[in-house]
Design an enzyme around this catalytic site. Structure first.
Site, mmCIF file in Angstrom:
data_model
loop_
_atom_site.group_PDB
_atom_site.id
_atom_site.type_symbol
_atom_site.label_atom_id
_atom_site.label_comp_id
_atom_site.label_asym_id
_atom_site.label_seq_id
_atom_site.Cartn_x
_atom_site.Cartn_y
_atom_site.Cartn_z
ATOM 1 C CB CYS A 184 -34.602 -21.844 -34.766
ATOM 2 S SG CYS A 184 -34.296 -22.057 -33.012
ATOM 3 C CB CYS B 49 -32.495 -23.069 -39.582
ATOM 4 S SG CYS B 49 -33.620 -24.187 -40.409
ATOM 5 C CB CYS C 222 -33.751 -27.992 -42.562
ATOM 6 S SG CYS C 222 -34.779 -29.251 -41.812
#
Length: 174
Positions: A48, A122, A126
């Site tokens: 996150c 997020c 990523c």
């Protein structure tokens, strides 16, 4: 001794299935030869933004409920200075101590070393690698919330973790 892991593989004569086994290579000394090492333990990374609430609670639940059957990591794209105190308190209420945890920065190595990457708000930060399983769990953000608001998030995370464990690391029969 460093160990580098490759993609999951199934045993001979079986259809491939996630987490059947991982082929890892250990570098031996003094000759620097690489020898294969088989591991059965799946690894999960929770991500996150601040690595201070949702991902920390998810990592704590998975560690608590699965024990050593799963390797657990958590990280954030912009880690906070400390774990959310309301999240720590909410987890303490169910007997899980997160007080020693610290937010960690998301790295490419952490993603590469994980079989399952679970994001929690997020966005696109990523990195994506082939052969990984990616899940995005839509959960309320506990940042700035009191413990009363964090409890339902904690309980939802537990429910999702129980489902995840049943898929990747069920309790051994017997």
């Amino acid at each position: 001794m460093p160990v580098a892991c490759g993609p999951p593989v199934a045993a001979c004569g079986q259809l491939p299935r996630p987490f059947a086994a991982r082929v890892c290579f250990r570098t031996t000394r003094p000759y620097g030869k690489r020898e294969p090492v088989m591991t059965e333990k799946p690894s999960v990374l929770f991500v996150c933004v601040h690595n201070a609430g949702r991902s920390q609670m998810a990592a704590a639940w998975l560690t608590h409920l699965a024990g050593d059957r799963v390797e657990v990591r958590s990280a954030g794209s912009q880690p906070a200075a400390q774990v959310n105190p309301a999240a720590v308190e909410a987890m303490r209420e169910v007997g899980i101590d997160m007080s020693a945890e610290v937010p960690k920065v998301l790295t490419v190595d952490a993603v590469q070393a994980s079989d399952v990457v679970i994001t929690m708000g997020c966005g696109d930060t990523c990195p994506v690698f082939p052969g990984k399983r990616y899940l995005d769990w839509k959960l309320d953000d506990p940042a700035g919330q009191g413990v009363d608001a964090v409890r339902p998030i904690r309980d939802e995370i537990r429910s999702r973790i129980e489902g995840l464990i049943s898929e990747i690391a069920p309790e051994p029969a017997g």
